[in-house]
Design an enzyme around this catalytic site. Structure first.
Site, PDB file in Angstrom:
ATOM      1  N   GLU A 154     -12.271  -0.724 -24.101  1.00 30.79           N
ATOM      2  CA  GLU A 154     -12.726  -2.010 -24.644  1.00 30.79           C
ATOM      3  C   GLU A 154     -14.095  -2.352 -24.068  1.00 30.79           C
ATOM      4  OE1 GLU A 154     -10.516  -5.044 -21.545  1.00 30.79           O
ATOM      5  OE2 GLU A 154      -9.349  -4.276 -23.254  1.00 30.79           O
ATOM      6  N   ASN A 184     -14.961   3.330 -22.252  1.00 28.40           N
ATOM      7  CA  ASN A 184     -13.910   2.358 -21.942  1.00 28.40           C
ATOM      8  C   ASN A 184     -13.095   2.104 -23.206  1.00 28.40           C
ATOM      9  OD1 ASN A 184     -12.554  -0.241 -21.239  1.00 28.40           O
ATOM     10  ND2 ASN A 184     -13.866  -0.104 -19.437  1.00 28.40           N
ATOM     11  N   HIS A 202     -15.121   1.805  -1.973  1.00 26.48           N
ATOM     12  CA  HIS A 202     -14.081   0.887  -1.483  1.00 26.48           C
ATOM     13  C   HIS A 202     -13.073   1.581  -0.570  1.00 26.48           C
ATOM     14  CE1 HIS A 202     -15.054  -1.859  -5.149  1.00 26.48           C
ATOM     15  NE2 HIS A 202     -15.927  -1.978  -4.191  1.00 26.48           N
ATOM     16  N   ASP A 205      -7.859   6.163  -4.800  1.00 24.52           N
ATOM     17  CA  ASP A 205      -6.687   7.032  -5.030  1.00 24.52           C
ATOM     18  C   ASP A 205      -6.917   8.507  -4.678  1.00 24.52           C
ATOM     19  OD1 ASP A 205      -7.188   6.675  -8.656  1.00 24.52           O
ATOM     20  OD2 ASP A 205      -8.166   8.040  -7.227  1.00 24.52           O
ATOM     21  N   TYR A 209       0.828  -1.210   0.000  1.00 21.66           N
ATOM     22  CA  TYR A 209       0.000   0.000   0.000  1.00 21.66           C
ATOM     23  C   TYR A 209       0.867   1.266   0.000  1.00 21.66           C
ATOM     24  CZ  TYR A 209      -4.484  -2.314   0.179  1.00 21.66           C
ATOM     25  OH  TYR A 209      -5.592  -3.054  -0.181  1.00 21.66           O
ATOM     26  N   CYS A 266      -7.962   2.032  12.933  1.00 16.38           N
ATOM     27  CA  CYS A 266      -7.305   1.341  14.051  1.00 16.38           C
ATOM     28  C   CYS A 266      -7.833  -0.086  14.153  1.00 16.38           C
ATOM     29  CB  CYS A 266      -7.579   2.089  15.366  1.00 16.38           C
ATOM     30  SG  CYS A 266      -6.970   1.207  16.811  1.00 16.38           S
ATOM     31  N   CYS A 293      -1.880   3.475  15.687  1.00 13.57           N
ATOM     32  CA  CYS A 293      -2.934   4.379  16.163  1.00 13.57           C
ATOM     33  C   CYS A 293      -2.357   5.367  17.167  1.00 13.57           C
ATOM     34  CB  CYS A 293      -4.044   3.563  16.815  1.00 13.57           C
ATOM     35  SG  CYS A 293      -5.326   4.580  17.567  1.00 13.57           S
ATOM     36  N   ARG A 313       1.975   1.973  -3.442  1.00 17.38           N
ATOM     37  CA  ARG A 313       0.869   2.547  -4.224  1.00 17.38           C
ATOM     38  C   ARG A 313       0.637   3.994  -3.801  1.00 17.38           C
ATOM     39  NH1 ARG A 313      -3.914  -1.755  -3.516  1.00 17.38           N
ATOM     40  NH2 ARG A 313      -5.044  -0.316  -4.893  1.00 17.38           N
TER      41      ARG A 313
HETATM   42  C1  BV8 Z   1     -17.974  -8.937  -0.694  1.00 19.51           C
HETATM   43  C2  BV8 Z   1     -10.001  -1.723  -2.567  1.00 19.51           C
HETATM   44  C3  BV8 Z   1     -19.210 -10.218   0.842  1.00 19.51           C
HETATM   45  C4  BV8 Z   1      -8.765  -2.444  -2.107  1.00 19.51           C
HETATM   46  C5  BV8 Z   1     -11.300  -3.313  -3.938  1.00 19.51           C
HETATM   47  C6  BV8 Z   1     -18.231 -14.417  -7.536  1.00 19.51           C
HETATM   48  C7  BV8 Z   1     -19.276 -13.729  -8.078  1.00 19.51           C
HETATM   49  C8  BV8 Z   1     -19.599 -12.506  -7.547  1.00 19.51           C
HETATM   50  C9  BV8 Z   1     -18.866 -11.944  -6.516  1.00 19.51           C
HETATM   51  C10 BV8 Z   1     -17.817 -12.647  -6.004  1.00 19.51           C
HETATM   52  C11 BV8 Z   1     -17.511 -13.856  -6.489  1.00 19.51           C
HETATM   53  N1  BV8 Z   1     -16.454 -14.314  -5.808  1.00 19.51           N
HETATM   54  C12 BV8 Z   1     -16.077 -13.376  -4.891  1.00 19.51           C
HETATM   55  C13 BV8 Z   1     -16.915 -12.387  -4.995  1.00 19.51           C
HETATM   56  C14 BV8 Z   1     -16.904 -11.231  -4.220  1.00 19.51           C
HETATM   57  C15 BV8 Z   1     -15.825 -10.204  -4.635  1.00 19.51           C
HETATM   58  C16 BV8 Z   1     -15.731 -10.050  -6.143  1.00 19.51           C
HETATM   59  O1  BV8 Z   1     -16.525  -9.398  -6.759  1.00 19.51           O
HETATM   60  N2  BV8 Z   1     -14.665 -10.688  -6.720  1.00 19.51           N
HETATM   61  C17 BV8 Z   1     -14.461 -10.586  -8.185  1.00 19.51           C
HETATM   62  C18 BV8 Z   1     -12.958 -10.516  -8.472  1.00 19.51           C
HETATM   63  C19 BV8 Z   1     -15.110 -11.753  -8.859  1.00 19.51           C
HETATM   64  N3  BV8 Z   1     -16.302  -9.008  -4.035  1.00 19.51           N
HETATM   65  C20 BV8 Z   1     -15.934  -8.787  -2.744  1.00 19.51           C
HETATM   66  O2  BV8 Z   1     -15.177  -9.485  -2.112  1.00 19.51           O
HETATM   67  C21 BV8 Z   1     -16.574  -7.581  -2.099  1.00 19.51           C
HETATM   68  N4  BV8 Z   1     -17.076  -7.953  -0.803  1.00 19.51           N
HETATM   69  O3  BV8 Z   1     -18.472  -9.514  -1.630  1.00 19.51           O
HETATM   70  O4  BV8 Z   1     -18.263  -9.181   0.617  1.00 19.51           O
HETATM   71  C22 BV8 Z   1     -19.804  -9.885   2.127  1.00 19.51           C
HETATM   72  C23 BV8 Z   1     -21.092  -9.388   2.114  1.00 19.51           C
HETATM   73  C24 BV8 Z   1     -21.702  -9.124   3.348  1.00 19.51           C
HETATM   74  C25 BV8 Z   1     -20.985  -9.350   4.544  1.00 19.51           C
HETATM   75  C26 BV8 Z   1     -19.666  -9.810   4.507  1.00 19.51           C
HETATM   76  C27 BV8 Z   1     -19.049 -10.060   3.272  1.00 19.51           C
HETATM   77  C28 BV8 Z   1     -15.528  -6.453  -1.873  1.00 19.51           C
HETATM   78  C29 BV8 Z   1     -14.961  -6.000  -3.161  1.00 19.51           C
HETATM   79  C30 BV8 Z   1     -14.046  -4.784  -2.945  1.00 19.51           C
HETATM   80  C31 BV8 Z   1     -12.590  -5.164  -2.912  1.00 19.51           C
HETATM   81  N5  BV8 Z   1     -11.722  -3.982  -2.879  1.00 19.51           N
HETATM   82  N6  BV8 Z   1     -10.473  -2.213  -3.863  1.00 19.51           N
HETATM   83  C32 BV8 Z   1      -7.517  -2.114  -2.910  1.00 19.51           C
HETATM   84  O5  BV8 Z   1      -7.600  -1.394  -3.886  1.00 19.51           O
HETATM   85  O6  BV8 Z   1      -6.452  -2.576  -2.499  1.00 19.51           O
HETATM   86  S1  BV8 Z   1     -11.872  -3.847  -5.497  1.00 19.51           S
HETATM   87  C33 BV8 Z   1     -10.797  -3.134  -6.658  1.00 19.51           C
HETATM   88  O7  BV8 Z   1     -10.880  -3.973  -7.778  1.00 19.51           O
HETATM   89  C34 BV8 Z   1     -11.183  -1.750  -7.161  1.00 19.51           C
HETATM   90  O8  BV8 Z   1     -11.670  -0.928  -6.157  1.00 19.51           O
HETATM   91  C35 BV8 Z   1     -12.228  -2.075  -8.221  1.00 19.51           C
HETATM   92  O9  BV8 Z   1     -13.477  -2.234  -7.638  1.00 19.51           O
HETATM   93  C36 BV8 Z   1     -11.790  -3.431  -8.711  1.00 19.51           C
HETATM   94  C37 BV8 Z   1     -11.057  -3.309  -9.991  1.00 19.51           C
HETATM   95  O10 BV8 Z   1     -12.001  -3.075 -10.978  1.00 19.51           O
HETATM   96  P1  BV8 Z   1     -11.778  -1.851 -12.014  1.00 19.51           P
HETATM   97  O11 BV8 Z   1     -11.601  -0.592 -11.251  1.00 19.51           O
HETATM   98  O12 BV8 Z   1     -12.836  -1.971 -13.007  1.00 19.51           O
HETATM   99  O13 BV8 Z   1     -10.335  -2.186 -12.641  1.00 19.51           O
HETATM  100  P2  BV8 Z   1      -9.957  -3.270 -13.769  1.00 19.51           P
HETATM  101  O14 BV8 Z   1      -8.476  -3.297 -13.821  1.00 19.51           O
HETATM  102  O15 BV8 Z   1     -10.725  -4.522 -13.545  1.00 19.51           O
HETATM  103  O16 BV8 Z   1     -10.537  -2.647 -15.127  1.00 19.51           O
HETATM  104  C38 BV8 Z   1     -10.043  -1.434 -15.603  1.00 19.51           C
HETATM  105  C39 BV8 Z   1     -10.965  -1.063 -16.764  1.00 19.51           C
HETATM  106  O17 BV8 Z   1     -10.559   0.206 -17.269  1.00 19.51           O
HETATM  107  C40 BV8 Z   1     -10.890  -2.051 -17.933  1.00 19.51           C
HETATM  108  O18 BV8 Z   1     -12.197  -2.295 -18.412  1.00 19.51           O
HETATM  109  C41 BV8 Z   1     -10.044  -1.312 -18.984  1.00 19.51           C
HETATM  110  O19 BV8 Z   1     -10.407  -1.659 -20.292  1.00 19.51           O
HETATM  111  C42 BV8 Z   1     -10.416   0.133 -18.686  1.00 19.51           C
HETATM  112  N7  BV8 Z   1      -9.432   1.143 -19.056  1.00 19.51           N
HETATM  113  C43 BV8 Z   1      -8.068   1.056 -18.960  1.00 19.51           C
HETATM  114  N8  BV8 Z   1      -7.514   2.241 -19.372  1.00 19.51           N
HETATM  115  C44 BV8 Z   1      -8.546   3.085 -19.682  1.00 19.51           C
HETATM  116  C45 BV8 Z   1      -9.774   2.387 -19.483  1.00 19.51           C
HETATM  117  N9  BV8 Z   1     -10.983   2.935 -19.699  1.00 19.51           N
HETATM  118  C46 BV8 Z   1     -10.992   4.234 -20.154  1.00 19.51           C
HETATM  119  N10 BV8 Z   1      -9.863   4.975 -20.354  1.00 19.51           N
HETATM  120  C47 BV8 Z   1      -8.636   4.436 -20.141  1.00 19.51           C
HETATM  121  N11 BV8 Z   1      -7.546   5.174 -20.361  1.00 19.51           N
END
Ligand code: BV8
Length: 253
Positions: free
Chosen positions: A219, A217, A122, A107, A70, A130, A151, A73
């Protein structure tokens, strides 16, 4: 479910007609500010996938390692500046009475661009929590002098105030985001692959409640076949032009 590389008049009309506009962003909007996306270069660090390091298990196993990731980052983000896409969203916020910005990004670049109070689903890399008292503190010192940071009240280790995989989203922001999505007339989805739940459900909540939904996007994404339009291109390149035309249309009403 159309795809276009041009800002069509129909697109401008549909967005300008919205009484309430929502913008929903992902890491792609910060790519042109030099911040790697999750499916891009952020995918692997020290052999770990981002999803692995963004977890309670990783933090319990080795808080120092997670903080090193972190802090790396944070230092990269601290050097980054908002790009024309972040700034175009600030202009939209000024032009629409009903406006909400919802982001998955931790960010803080929307705030740095001048966005009032984005809904941070997020969390933020610029806050700590803490691990004993669960109070949230600002963590803007960069570089951090103490790693892991502790903390100031009880001396316990702080964790980043972000949502890790497997953790629930903070209730307030998620509730506010769901309401904004359900009641908006239009939503612009920028730079997200729409694969992480429950955040990725928001464009569908908007669609199911009758809103016009367009994504910007480089793509197609997991929601391209479920929404109205995909405007293909880099956000920093296409969003300013789209926003300029929409604002001119709103002001001509
Ligand atoms: C939860 C903070 C339950 C931390 C983040 C199966 C099915 C459904 C869900 C799940 C599953 N298995 C597991 C899950 C749950 C999981 C999930 O969804 N997993 C995914 C991988 C399948 N979700 C969770 O765990 C969530 N919590 O479900 O809890 C629960 C419920 C009740 C009680 C208790 C528990 C929590 C999810 C949050 C995690 N934290 N971030 C950190 O950053 O360190 S998520 C993190 O990843 C980001 O915040 C963001 O959300 C995600 C990344 O996605 P994007 O931002 O879209 O980035 P990505 O790289 O994927 O895509 C970039 C896009 O930009 C692309 O499309 C690209 O083409 C485009 N692009 C690139 N350049 C450009 C552009 N577009 C325009 N212009 C450009 N120049």
């Amino acid at each position: 479910m159309g795809t276009t590389t041009e800002v069509t008049q129909e697109l401008v009309e549909r967005l300008a007609a919205a009484s309430d506009l929502v913008v929903f962003t992902g890491s792609g909007i910060s790519a042109e500010s030099g911040i790697p996306t999750y499916r891009g270069n952020l995918a692997l660090w020290a052999g770990f996938r981002a999803e692995e390091l963004s977890s309670v298990a990783a933090f319990e196993r080795d808080p120092g390692q997670v903080w090193t990731w972190y802090e790396e980052r944070r230092q990269q983000i601290a050097k980054a500046e908002p790009n024309p896409a972040h700034r175009a969203i600030v202009d939209l916020e000024r032009a629409f009475k009903g406006f909400h910005l919802i982001t998955q990004n931790i960010d803080g670049l929307h705030q740095k661009a001048g966005s009032k109070d984005p809904i941070e689903l997020h969390g933020s890399i610029w806050r700590g929590r803490c691990t004993r008292e669960h109070i949230i503190v600002d963590l803007t010192e960069c570089p951090l002098t103490t790693l892991p940071p502790v903390c100031g009240r009880c001396g316990a280790v702080l964790r980043p105030d972000v949502v890790w995989f497997g953790e629930a989203l903070p209730h307030g922001p998620f509730e506010a985001a769901n309401l904004a999505a359900a009641f908006c007339g239009a939503m612009i989805v920028v730079g997200t692959s729409a694969q992480v739940m429950p955040a990725a459900s928001l464009p569908l909540v908007a669609k199911q409640n009758g809103a016009f939904v367009v994504e910007v996007n480089t793509e197609h994404t997991a929601i391209s076949t479920l929404i109205d339009e995909t405007l293909l291109g880099a956000a920093g390149g296409v969003l300013p032009g789209l926003v300029e035309k929409v604002i001119r249309r709103v002001e001509s009403r």
